[in-house]
Design a protein around this motif. Structure first.
Motif, PDB file in Angstrom:
ATOM      1  N   ASN A 134       0.823  -1.215   0.000  1.00 51.57           N
ATOM      2  CA  ASN A 134       0.000   0.000   0.000  1.00 51.57           C
ATOM      3  C   ASN A 134       0.855   1.262   0.000  1.00 51.57           C
ATOM      4  N   SER A 135       1.947   1.235   0.779  1.00 50.23           N
ATOM      5  CA  SER A 135       2.866   2.390   0.802  1.00 50.23           C
ATOM      6  C   SER A 135       3.481   2.589  -0.580  1.00 50.23           C
ATOM      7  N   ASN A 136       3.912   1.493  -1.197  1.00 49.87           N
ATOM      8  CA  ASN A 136       4.554   1.571  -2.517  1.00 49.87           C
ATOM      9  C   ASN A 136       3.599   2.092  -3.592  1.00 49.87           C
ATOM     10  N   LEU A 137       2.365   1.576  -3.582  1.00 54.79           N
ATOM     11  CA  LEU A 137       1.391   1.990  -4.608  1.00 54.79           C
ATOM     12  C   LEU A 137       1.064   3.474  -4.483  1.00 54.79           C
ATOM     13  N   LYS A 138       1.001   3.971  -3.257  1.00 54.20           N
ATOM     14  CA  LYS A 138       0.751   5.407  -3.049  1.00 54.20           C
ATOM     15  C   LYS A 138       1.882   6.226  -3.673  1.00 54.20           C
ATOM     16  N   ILE A 139       3.130   5.791  -3.442  1.00 51.64           N
ATOM     17  CA  ILE A 139       4.285   6.547  -3.967  1.00 51.64           C
ATOM     18  C   ILE A 139       4.348   6.454  -5.493  1.00 51.64           C
ATOM     19  N   VAL A 140       4.011   5.286  -6.045  1.00 53.39           N
ATOM     20  CA  VAL A 140       3.990   5.133  -7.507  1.00 53.39           C
ATOM     21  C   VAL A 140       2.924   6.053  -8.120  1.00 53.39           C
ATOM     22  N   ASP A 141       1.787   6.210  -7.435  1.00 52.79           N
ATOM     23  CA  ASP A 141       0.769   7.168  -7.900  1.00 52.79           C
ATOM     24  C   ASP A 141       1.360   8.575  -8.014  1.00 52.79           C
ATOM     25  N   LEU A 142       2.206   8.929  -7.063  1.00 52.49           N
ATOM     26  CA  LEU A 142       2.838  10.257  -7.102  1.00 52.49           C
ATOM     27  C   LEU A 142       3.810  10.366  -8.272  1.00 52.49           C
ATOM     28  N   TRP A 143       4.554   9.290  -8.543  1.00 53.60           N
ATOM     29  CA  TRP A 143       5.427   9.271  -9.728  1.00 53.60           C
ATOM     30  C   TRP A 143       4.598   9.540 -10.989  1.00 53.60           C
ATOM     31  N   HIS A 144       3.466   8.859 -11.090  1.00 49.18           N
ATOM     32  CA  HIS A 144       2.636   9.010 -12.285  1.00 49.18           C
ATOM     33  C   HIS A 144       2.083  10.432 -12.400  1.00 49.18           C
ATOM     34  N   GLU A 145       1.711  11.000 -11.249  1.00 49.56           N
ATOM     35  CA  GLU A 145       1.222  12.389 -11.263  1.00 49.56           C
ATOM     36  C   GLU A 145       2.329  13.342 -11.715  1.00 49.56           C
ATOM     37  N   ALA A 146       3.527  13.136 -11.199  1.00 45.24           N
ATOM     38  CA  ALA A 146       4.665  13.996 -11.570  1.00 45.24           C
ATOM     39  C   ALA A 146       4.986  13.867 -13.057  1.00 45.24           C
ATOM     40  N   LEU A 147       4.961  12.632 -13.565  1.00 46.69           N
ATOM     41  CA  LEU A 147       5.244  12.399 -14.988  1.00 46.69           C
ATOM     42  C   LEU A 147       4.189  13.071 -15.879  1.00 46.69           C
ATOM     43  N   LYS A 148       2.920  12.907 -15.511  1.00 52.70           N
ATOM     44  CA  LYS A 148       1.833  13.494 -16.309  1.00 52.70           C
ATOM     45  C   LYS A 148       1.955  15.014 -16.350  1.00 52.70           C
ATOM     46  N   GLU A 149       2.257  15.600 -15.185  1.00 52.11           N
ATOM     47  CA  GLU A 149       2.373  17.066 -15.113  1.00 52.11           C
ATOM     48  C   GLU A 149       3.452  17.591 -16.043  1.00 52.11           C
ATOM     49  N   GLU A 150       4.470  16.778 -16.282  1.00 54.60           N
ATOM     50  CA  GLU A 150       5.569  17.197 -17.162  1.00 54.60           C
ATOM     51  C   GLU A 150       5.385  16.676 -18.585  1.00 54.60           C
ATOM     52  N   GLY A 151       4.188  16.121 -18.866  1.00 50.65           N
ATOM     53  CA  GLY A 151       3.893  15.658 -20.219  1.00 50.65           C
ATOM     54  C   GLY A 151       4.664  14.412 -20.619  1.00 50.65           C
ATOM     55  N   ALA A 152       5.103  13.632 -19.633  1.00 48.17           N
ATOM     56  CA  ALA A 152       5.854  12.399 -19.917  1.00 48.17           C
ATOM     57  C   ALA A 152       4.959  11.187 -19.679  1.00 48.17           C
ATOM     58  N   SER A 153       5.258  10.091 -20.337  1.00 47.74           N
ATOM     59  CA  SER A 153       4.454   8.879 -20.208  1.00 47.74           C
ATOM     60  C   SER A 153       4.609   8.273 -18.812  1.00 47.74           C
ATOM     61  N   THR A 154       3.480   7.780 -18.274  1.00 50.76           N
ATOM     62  CA  THR A 154       3.543   7.112 -16.956  1.00 50.76           C
ATOM     63  C   THR A 154       4.262   5.768 -17.054  1.00 50.76           C
ATOM     64  N   GLU A 155       4.531   5.305 -18.292  1.00 48.54           N
ATOM     65  CA  GLU A 155       5.251   4.035 -18.464  1.00 48.54           C
ATOM     66  C   GLU A 155       6.695   4.108 -17.954  1.00 48.54           C
ATOM     67  N   TRP A 156       7.189   5.306 -17.711  1.00 50.51           N
ATOM     68  CA  TRP A 156       8.570   5.428 -17.194  1.00 50.51           C
ATOM     69  C   TRP A 156       8.719   4.768 -15.823  1.00 50.51           C
ATOM     70  N   VAL A 157       7.636   4.723 -15.046  1.00 39.61           N
ATOM     71  CA  VAL A 157       7.674   4.053 -13.731  1.00 39.61           C
ATOM     72  C   VAL A 157       6.479   3.112 -13.653  1.00 39.61           C
ATOM     73  N   GLU A 158       6.762   1.823 -13.554  1.00 43.96           N
ATOM     74  CA  GLU A 158       5.689   0.823 -13.544  1.00 43.96           C
ATOM     75  C   GLU A 158       5.855  -0.084 -12.331  1.00 43.96           C
ATOM     76  N   TYR A 159       4.746  -0.334 -11.633  1.00 46.98           N
ATOM     77  CA  TYR A 159       4.786  -1.223 -10.466  1.00 46.98           C
ATOM     78  C   TYR A 159       4.231  -2.589 -10.844  1.00 46.98           C
ATOM     79  N   LEU A 160       4.981  -3.631 -10.542  1.00 50.72           N
ATOM     80  CA  LEU A 160       4.564  -5.000 -10.875  1.00 50.72           C
ATOM     81  C   LEU A 160       3.950  -5.649  -9.635  1.00 50.72           C
TER      82      LEU A 160
END
Length: 398
Positions: A134-160
């Motif tokens: 749960n802690s990891n998924l929350k932080i990965v959500d933040l990565w995706h938000e940061a990537l989107k804000e900069e117009g970059a693909s969320t595929e740069w950080v993927e959680y398995l």
């Protein structure tokens, strides 16, 4: 493969991540409390690594902010050469491509290790342990938000979100390209990854670190180094497990009694070889194999040794290849020890707790490698690159 993000974009994502970690601080800690409450294991070092508090969030923010300020590690010229035929040859650093980080317990890895791999121009695959999901998924959500804000693909950080069987299958036959795997965790995790991986693995190995108190040691320094290295953070791979004491140390008995007393203040279980187990509060080691064990616990083994040469041989036989320290005022003995002990970091009159990317000037680390290829010790931003040859010609043939 994703096209390499410009350095300005990578830095902007990292700085945005720092903002988001600050904004979501309370929620990250709250979600982590749920992971802590759900953890039913007995492993105190696992629990310690799992915990996220304000200080941990501060460290995460500091890590990504510092990363954003560092030079781009990709495209750095390492060598150039003008061929006789007129071709211009360059060797430059290049990103690996996709880095898979498999780790246990530590939500901060989701920020710090991922941040280093991202800044180095890599796509990141993260496979955390179930205890910190749960802690990891929350932080990965933040990565995706940061990537989107900069117009970059969320595929740069993927959680398995794989279980053990799925992870094994992925290691053996990846369903997408993986160029490098970095396992962060205990010996069982590392052995599992090594056994099943089909691409290069950086072994972030065990500690089992040694301090040798040589006969010309400053005993005050010896005491403070041993207590710090053993008790400051027992879950760290740079923590101390073994102490070797020179049998010719003046005031040896008094020193050992002082050491036992100080360790007892910190509730450390003390085991000793034949010479040391005769002291009160020291149990005899059950077998020689204990010299190979990493404890990650309030437990230490103390033994007697006849010389620096014997200490070197003992450490080279039993240590995890991580860190070792000599306490002495004799420069020649220190030099001999440091040159001949086969560990990634060697210390003179200092604690093994400094084997850490931030402490050794790298700003942060992806892992601490006990392999000798391609980098040993803390792996920082500048090490998480491969290289590539750029050759410019005008029609040359051979």
């Amino acid at each position: 493969m994703n096209t390499l993000l410009k350095i300005e974009s990578r830095n902007a994502v990292l700085l945005k991540m720092a903002e988001l970690l600050e904004r979501e601080r309370k929620q990250i800690i709250e979600i982590n409390k749920g992971d802590l409450e759900a953890y039913k294991g007995e492993d105190i070092s696992m629990y310690d690594r799992l915990k996220v508090d304000d200080a941990k969030v501060d460290e995460m923010i500091k890590a990504v902010t510092h990363l954003a300020s560092q030079d781009d590690p990709v495209g750095v010229e390492r060598f150039s050469f003008k061929h006789d035929n007129g071709m211009q040859v360059y060797n430059k650093t290049a990103s690996f491509g996709t880095v898979l980080i498999i780790y246990e317990s530590r939500p901060d890895v989701t920020v710090e290790a991922a941040g280093i791999a991202f800044k180095s121009g890599n796509k990141i695959l993260l496979k955390g342990g179930k205890e910190s999901t749960n802690s990891n998924l929350k932080i990965v959500d933040l990565w995706h938000e940061a990537l989107k804000e900069e117009g970059a693909s969320t595929e740069w950080v993927e959680y398995l979100q794989f279980n053990r069987t799925e992870t094994q299958a992925f290691l053996e036959k990846p369903t997408q390209q993986v160029d490098l795997i970095v396992p962060r965790g205990g010996e069982r995790l590392i052995a599992f990854v090594k056994e099943h991986a089909t691409c290069p693995v950086i072994i972030s190995g065990r500690g089992n670190n040694f301090v040798f108190v040589e006969k010309e040691a400053d005993l005050d320094i010896a005491l403070q180094v041993i207590i710090n290295a053993k008790t400051a953070k027992i879950s760290a791979c740079n923590a101390l497990d073994k102490v070797l004491i020179d049998k010719y140390l003046p005031n040896k008995e008094t020193f050992i009694k002082n050491l036992i007393s100080k360790l007892k203040e910190h509730n450390v279980e003390i085991l000793g070889d034949g010479a040391v187990s005769k002291f009160d509060d020291v149990a005899l080691i059950p077998s020689e194999s204990i010299w190979s064990e990493e404890f990650l616990d309030y437990k230490i083994v103390i033994g007697e040794i006849a010389s620096t040469e014997e200490a070197i041989a003992m450490i080279n036989k039993y240590s995890g290849g991580h860190s070792s320290s000599i306490i002495t005022t004799n420069e020649a003995e220190a030099k001999s020890f440091m040159e001949n002990v086969d560990t990634a970091a060697v210390y003179h009159n200092a604690s093994t707790r400094f084997t850490d990317g931030g402490q050794l000037g790298l700003g942060g680390e992806l892992a601490i490698s006990t392999d000798k290829l391609h980098q040993r010790g803390p792996i920082g931003l500048q090490h998480l690159v491969t290289n590539k040859w750029y050759v410019y010609g005008s029609g040359q043939i051979r």
